[in-house]
Design an enzyme around this catalytic site. Sequence first.
Site: not given
Ligand SMILES: *[C@@H]1O[C@H](CO)[C@@H](O)[C@H](O)[C@H]1NC(C)=O
Length: 331
Positions: A64, A68-69, A74, A78, A96, A194-195, A247, A250, A255
């Site tokens: 993950r 994201h990086d 690129g 960062s 979040n 996301h497995t 998942d 498993t 997988d």
């Molecule tokens: C973070 O999650 C809360 C609740 O789900 C949401 O109201 C808020 O907008 C989110 N903050 C950002 C920066 O996305």
Amino acid sequence: MGAAALPSLLLGILFVSSFTISPSESKLTTDYYSKSCPQFEDTIREIVTSKQITSPTTAAGTLRLFFHDCMVEGCDASVLISSNAFNKAERDSDVNLSLPGDAFDLIVRAKTALELTCPGVVSCADILAHATRDLITMVGGPFYTVRLGRKDGLISQASRVDLPTVKSSVSEMITFFASKGFTVIEFVALMGGHTIGFSHCKEFAGRIYNYSKTSPIDPTLNAKYAEGLRKACANYETNPTMAAFNDVMTPGKFDNMYYQNLQRGLGLLQIDQILMADARTKPYVEMFAANQTAFFQSFSHAMEKLSVLSVKTGRKGEIRRRCDSFNNIRT
Ligand SMILES: *[C@@H]1O[C@H](CO)[C@@H](O)[C@H](O)[C@H]1NC(C)=O
Ligand SMILES: *[C@@H]1O[C@H](CO)[C@@H](O)[C@H](O)[C@H]1NC(C)=O
Ligand SMILES: *[C@@H]1O[C@H](CO)[C@@H](O)[C@H](O)[C@H]1NC(C)=O
């Protein structure tokens, strides 16, 4: 071959290659550290192995973090830069987002070890790319080639982060991935990450408690699964660390179960489950669910592509001394 044919053939090769490979990524090689830091691969493998054994969520967290990086500025580390009084860095773009601590810790450990044996030689971006591949392989996923020679980037700003969210639509996702050069099949293959791993309850709470006026539960969810998630997340508002495996069948194994889950309404996030409902993505979900070899091939190909996304070489970057700060701290 006639003399006249040669220049046009060469031109043809140059023409084709300029479309398939950018100048920066063409400088990457698989044996980049073979002379300057022969311990590179063994050091990373050792640290990755011990970390994954003590913290089994490291593989998913590192994947993950790497994703994201690469998707922001690129693959240039960062995402590893810490915020300071003068700069809100990429990793703090969204409160979040809660990027995984285990993965940051892993990179710091590898960097510390490599600075002892080969000071100033190995980039944080290469460590992250290589560790991600080793971890995926370690939990059962495919081995793919990681070319090396990335420099660490010089920019990390929260305001420059523009990633899809768990509530994005399939169209938004396809547009986003296309903007980074990925086809629909590559996008669906990358979602197969996301497995492994888990998601916090707040990321899917809307699907199990508050879906719509007529139904509190998203009807595309398997009913028993939804009931289980409601119980597991019961106190999520007071305890934001509560989470569920991505998942359910498993959870720790890389997988193709992720795709089989989508066919049974066992996709945890909205962004997972809607892949099954959209005519553009559904055929690939079905193909990967039926054939793990096909998934592994597409995933490997997409990861090789992701791993060289907008990489910096030469003077466009630096070898950071510490992965969490630029060598010259700008104020
Ligand atoms: C973070 O999650 C809360 C609740 O789900 C949401 O109201 C808020 O907008 C989110 N903050 C950002 C920066 O996305
Ligand atoms: C459902 O939504 C309502 C209104 O937005 C909110 O007050 C309530 O806390 C939500 N319930 C849950 C269990 O998330
Ligand atoms: C599974 O996919 C692989 C790779 O695309 C292919 O070679 C193979 O024939 C497929 N197997 C089946 C049973 O379709």
